[in-house]
Design an enzyme around this catalytic site. Structure first.
Site, PDB file in Angstrom:
ATOM      1  N   GLU A  41      43.121  33.914  -0.386  1.00 44.40           N
ATOM      2  CA  GLU A  41      41.895  34.305   0.322  1.00 44.40           C
ATOM      3  C   GLU A  41      42.243  34.979   1.650  1.00 44.40           C
ATOM      4  O   GLU A  41      41.651  36.008   2.017  1.00 44.40           O
ATOM      5  CB  GLU A  41      41.050  33.057   0.553  1.00 44.40           C
ATOM      6  CG  GLU A  41      39.811  33.258   1.390  1.00 44.40           C
ATOM      7  CD  GLU A  41      39.246  31.935   1.870  1.00 44.40           C
ATOM      8  OE1 GLU A  41      38.408  31.966   2.788  1.00 44.40           O
ATOM      9  OE2 GLU A  41      39.651  30.872   1.336  1.00 44.40           O
ATOM     10  N   ASP A  45      41.451  39.033   2.341  1.00 49.10           N
ATOM     11  CA  ASP A  45      40.583  39.490   3.425  1.00 49.10           C
ATOM     12  C   ASP A  45      41.162  40.731   4.091  1.00 49.10           C
ATOM     13  O   ASP A  45      40.436  41.694   4.397  1.00 49.10           O
ATOM     14  CB  ASP A  45      40.402  38.362   4.443  1.00 49.10           C
ATOM     15  CG  ASP A  45      39.546  38.779   5.623  1.00 49.10           C
ATOM     16  OD1 ASP A  45      38.369  39.105   5.416  1.00 49.10           O
ATOM     17  OD2 ASP A  45      40.071  38.789   6.752  1.00 49.10           O
ATOM     18  N   ASP A 114      34.894  33.738  -1.034  1.00 52.00           N
ATOM     19  CA  ASP A 114      36.303  33.333  -1.107  1.00 52.00           C
ATOM     20  C   ASP A 114      36.934  33.804  -2.416  1.00 52.00           C
ATOM     21  O   ASP A 114      38.084  34.261  -2.437  1.00 52.00           O
ATOM     22  CB  ASP A 114      36.428  31.810  -1.021  1.00 52.00           C
ATOM     23  CG  ASP A 114      36.004  31.258   0.327  1.00 52.00           C
ATOM     24  OD1 ASP A 114      35.878  32.042   1.279  1.00 52.00           O
ATOM     25  OD2 ASP A 114      35.799  30.030   0.420  1.00 52.00           O
ATOM     26  N   GLU A 117      37.756  37.528  -2.415  1.00 58.93           N
ATOM     27  CA  GLU A 117      38.946  37.796  -1.611  1.00 58.93           C
ATOM     28  C   GLU A 117      40.214  37.342  -2.322  1.00 58.93           C
ATOM     29  O   GLU A 117      41.243  38.034  -2.279  1.00 58.93           O
ATOM     30  CB  GLU A 117      38.813  37.104  -0.257  1.00 58.93           C
ATOM     31  CG  GLU A 117      37.730  37.717   0.626  1.00 58.93           C
ATOM     32  CD  GLU A 117      37.481  36.937   1.896  1.00 58.93           C
ATOM     33  OE1 GLU A 117      36.856  37.490   2.816  1.00 58.93           O
ATOM     34  OE2 GLU A 117      37.911  35.763   1.981  1.00 58.93           O
TER      35      GLU A 117
END
Length: 233
Positions: A41, A45, A114, A117
């Site tokens: 995650e 990002d 989440d 990502e």
């Protein structure tokens, strides 16, 4: 997790199936760092942010840093990413603990964000940046296309803050109501400008409801200036 279904949905076939499984594993199913999607995650990002930034810059090279930053925030924030996961139909494949499954955490926007990502990161590690970028742009094409107009709506609180600073008055957001199931709440906020109730907004998060309230207040203030506005009831 149904690997074939997931790969068909995301449009990418993994060479390393374990990496895909890790991208779908919530910490409640595997607390060990590296065995769940938490680290992915974090990486996703950054990959996601760069891919969207590059596309926005290519589309609007003269927009300026401030505008581009706001446009990117409209694309890579929680709600747009959750909507992308909904369109892919992959949230139900999340691997989680029994307690979390009973409470339906896979329906939460934060969990869907989440997941998007972590999948982005997994594709990046498995197939490189080009593959990850293709996934991101394919999934968020609509949000990117609307970013130039949506950032103005999404930044209503900042616009309202600028207004009250110029006028030398106060602004206050008050939660009026919280309804819906615990895992799917709906927030209702009112915003008071100079002590006057100027707008109301609803949203799936406090931030979203406050933004909606600020947008309503801006409309009210603009219409009142033109002699047409009435305070929110």
């Amino acid at each position: 997790m149904n690997r074939r279904k997931v790969e068909e949905s995301i449009g990418y076939v993994f060479k390393d199936g374990a990496l895909l499984e890790r991208a779908f594993t919530h910490s409640s199913a595997c607390a060990r760092t590296g065995g769940n999607y938490q680290d992915l995650e974090f990486l996703g990002d950054s990959v996601l942010g760069f891919a969207v930034s590059r596309r926005l810059y290519s589309l609007y090279p003269d927009a300026g840093e401030g505008v581009l930053t706001k446009m990117r925030a409209c694309v890579v924030s929680e709600r747009p990413l959750a909507r992308a996961v909904d369109r892919l139909g992959i949230a139900g494949e999340l691997i989680m603990g029994d307690s979390e499954r009973k409470t339906g955490i896979e329906t939460h926007d934060s969990i869907k964000c989440d997941l998007f990502e972590s999948v982005t990161a997994a594709i990046y590690l498995d197939g490189g940046f080009d593959a990850a970028e293709a996934f991101v742009l394919r999934c968020l094409d609509g949000e990117i296309a609307e970013a130039r107009t949506s950032y103005k709506r999404a930044d209503a609180k900042s616009c309202l803050n600028e207004y009250v600073m110029k006028k030398g008055v106060s602004v206050e957001y008050r939660e009026e109501l919280r309804e819906g199931a615990p895992h799917l709440p709906v927030f209702v906020y009112s915003v008071y400008v100079g002590g006057e109730r100027a707008g109301e907004g609803r949203g799936a998060s406090k931030r979203e409801a406050q933004q909606a309230a600020a947008a309503a207040a801006l409309t009210f203030l603009r219409e009142r200036k033109q002699g047409r506005g009435k305070p929110a009831e």
